[in-house]
Design a protein around this motif. Structure first.
Motif, short mmCIF file in Angstrom:
data_model
loop_
_atom_site.label_atom_id
_atom_site.label_comp_id
_atom_site.label_asym_id
_atom_site.label_seq_id
_atom_site.Cartn_x
_atom_site.Cartn_y
_atom_site.Cartn_z
N GLU A 97 11.94 7.34 9.71
CA GLU A 97 11.91 7.93 11.04
C GLU A 97 10.73 7.45 11.89
N SER A 98 9.66 7.00 11.26
CA SER A 98 8.46 6.62 12.00
C SER A 98 8.27 5.11 12.10
N VAL A 99 9.30 4.34 11.78
CA VAL A 99 9.15 2.88 11.80
C VAL A 99 8.71 2.40 13.18
N MET A 100 7.90 1.37 13.16
CA MET A 100 7.43 0.77 14.41
C MET A 100 6.99 -0.66 14.13
N LYS A 101 6.78 -1.41 15.17
CA LYS A 101 6.16 -2.72 15.02
C LYS A 101 4.64 -2.52 15.09
N SER A 102 3.99 -2.99 14.05
CA SER A 102 2.54 -2.87 13.99
C SER A 102 2.02 -3.96 13.06
N PHE A 103 0.75 -3.92 12.77
CA PHE A 103 0.14 -4.89 11.87
C PHE A 103 0.47 -4.50 10.44
N PHE A 104 0.85 -5.46 9.61
CA PHE A 104 1.23 -5.14 8.24
C PHE A 104 0.11 -4.44 7.49
N MET A 105 -1.12 -4.77 7.84
CA MET A 105 -2.26 -4.09 7.22
C MET A 105 -2.20 -2.59 7.44
N HIS A 106 -1.63 -2.17 8.56
CA HIS A 106 -1.52 -0.75 8.89
C HIS A 106 -0.72 -0.01 7.81
N ASP A 107 0.40 -0.59 7.38
CA ASP A 107 1.21 -0.01 6.32
C ASP A 107 0.41 0.14 5.03
N ILE A 108 -0.32 -0.92 4.67
CA ILE A 108 -1.08 -0.92 3.42
C ILE A 108 -2.23 0.08 3.49
N PHE A 109 -2.92 0.10 4.63
CA PHE A 109 -4.02 1.05 4.80
C PHE A 109 -3.52 2.49 4.64
N ASN A 110 -2.40 2.82 5.29
CA ASN A 110 -1.85 4.17 5.18
C ASN A 110 -1.50 4.52 3.74
N MET A 111 -0.96 3.55 3.01
CA MET A 111 -0.61 3.77 1.62
C MET A 111 -1.86 4.06 0.79
N PHE A 112 -2.91 3.27 0.98
CA PHE A 112 -4.16 3.51 0.25
C PHE A 112 -4.71 4.90 0.55
N GLU A 113 -4.66 5.30 1.80
CA GLU A 113 -5.14 6.64 2.19
C GLU A 113 -4.35 7.74 1.48
N GLU A 114 -3.04 7.53 1.35
CA GLU A 114 -2.20 8.52 0.68
C GLU A 114 -2.47 8.57 -0.82
N TRP A 115 -2.79 7.44 -1.43
CA TRP A 115 -3.17 7.46 -2.84
C TRP A 115 -4.35 8.40 -3.05
N LEU A 116 -5.34 8.30 -2.17
CA LEU A 116 -6.54 9.14 -2.31
C LEU A 116 -6.22 10.61 -2.07
N ARG A 117 -5.26 10.87 -1.18
CA ARG A 117 -4.90 12.26 -0.87
C ARG A 117 -4.06 12.89 -1.97
N VAL A 118 -3.14 12.12 -2.54
CA VAL A 118 -2.13 12.68 -3.46
C VAL A 118 -2.61 12.68 -4.91
N TYR A 119 -3.28 11.62 -5.32
CA TYR A 119 -3.65 11.47 -6.73
C TYR A 119 -5.13 11.74 -6.95
N GLU A 120 -5.45 12.25 -8.11
CA GLU A 120 -6.85 12.50 -8.47
C GLU A 120 -7.43 11.23 -9.09
N LEU A 121 -7.73 10.27 -8.23
CA LEU A 121 -8.24 8.99 -8.68
C LEU A 121 -9.76 8.93 -8.56
N THR A 122 -10.39 8.41 -9.59
CA THR A 122 -11.82 8.14 -9.46
C THR A 122 -11.98 6.91 -8.55
N LYS A 123 -13.18 6.70 -8.08
CA LYS A 123 -13.43 5.54 -7.24
C LYS A 123 -13.10 4.26 -8.00
N GLU A 124 -13.43 4.23 -9.30
CA GLU A 124 -13.14 3.05 -10.11
C GLU A 124 -11.63 2.83 -10.25
N GLN A 125 -10.87 3.91 -10.51
CA GLN A 125 -9.42 3.79 -10.63
C GLN A 125 -8.81 3.29 -9.32
#
Length: 306
Positions: A206-234
């Motif tokens: 529903e939120s698809v748009m034309k943007s920089f591919f890095m934007h997709d990857i950055f959002n994914m990394f941010e969600e990893w930090l929000r959803v999973y209990e990852l240490t900085k090393e992990q």
């Protein structure tokens, strides 16, 4: 995000609208969730589908068509995504009762936010997202909405955010990074791991748009930090694994950490815009959950100003 008046469920309407599709028997139609759209789970003959209702006053028909064009294009290319179902009229999108209506088959697998993140899953994510970006690179006719036009449409009641919008526009227009169609919500609750097929199935375009591919990857990394209990090393290990696989498939698409703040700022403005839109039309009669949501959004809006 829908306005509050449209966040309420209406199972009777959903039961009526499902008849736009051909089924011998409908076992149940149940409200599933409501956010950017209203979703109802439909069960029939041992199969499950999701009926999606979008109020016509909440979006543009062009945007709805763009999303469906992208989904059908990706599926034709063998990409694993939620598959839309043609209606009795041979349409993927019906218009009735003031709504845009679509039906999707339920995808196989377990939602990623409910299972542990592993290196193997990270590899699958890198392979899938790189394929999405490869398939949409230089495909100018797939989607009309883009990050620049969306940002230009933002008009805030808080002047510092208008100033931030203008600053971002200047920087993004000069940014030299690979650009194409992004999912924007490539996050664990939109990904399903099919263990038998060892593949990921992607939903919610529903939120698809034309943007920089890095934007997709950055959002994914941010969600990893929000959803999973990852240490900085992990996190750093998983990030390294993802980028190594992604670069193998898309060597010309680079992730540059120095631009992270640009996308972080855009996301903040976008969230603020969506929350204020949600509160722009509050019904007079409000249920308890609605009162709590209003309070939560008001607090979030104020905290974003600080």
């Amino acid at each position: 995000m829908l306005t509050l008046k449209n966040l309420i469920d209406n199972e009777e309407l959903a039961k009526k609208l499902i008849n736009l599709w051909e089924f011998e028997r409908i076992d149940s139609v149940d409200f599933f969730r409501s956010s950017a759209t209203s979703i109802y789970q439909v069960n029939t003959d041992g199969q499950s589908f999701y009926l999606r209702l979008i109020p016509e006053d909440e979006t543009k028909e062009l945007k709805v068509n763009d999303e469906m064009n992208l989904i059908t294009y990706l599926i034709d290319q063998g990409f694993n995504a939620a598959e839309p179902v043609l209606s009795k009229n041979g349409l993927y999108i019906e218009k009735s009762e003031g709504y845009y209506i679509s039906l999707f088959k339920k995808v196989n697998g377990s939602r990623l936010d409910r299972i542990e993140l592993t290196p193997d899953l990270v590899i699958l994510m890198a392979q899938q997202l790189s394929r999405l970006h490869e398939l949409t690179f230089n495909q100018d006719n797939l989607v009309n909405n883009n990050i620049i036009s969306l940002l230009e449409s933002f008009n805030f009641d808080y002047e510092p955010f208008n100033q931030e919008r203008d600053r971002l526009l200047k920087k993004l227009k000069k940014l030299k990074l690979p650009f194409g169609v992004i999912h924007y919500d490539y996050e664990p609750d939109n990904l399903f791991f099919d263990e038998e097929g060892n593949q990921l199935n992607l939903i919610d375009f529903e939120s698809v748009m034309k943007s920089f591919f890095m934007h997709d990857i950055f959002n994914m990394f941010e969600e990893w930090l929000r959803v999973y209990e990852l240490t900085k090393e992990q996190f750093n290990i998983y990030k390294s694994i993802f980028l190594e696989v992604y670069y193998h498939d898309c060597p010309k698409f680079k992730y540059k950490s120095k631009y992270e703040d640009l996308f972080r700022s855009f996301n903040k403005l976008h969230i603020y815009q969506r929350m204020t839109h949600c509160l722009s039309d509050i019904p007079e009669e409000k249920e308890e959950w609605m009162l709590e949501l209003i309070e939560d959004f008001k607090n979030a809006i104020e905290s974003m100003k600080n």
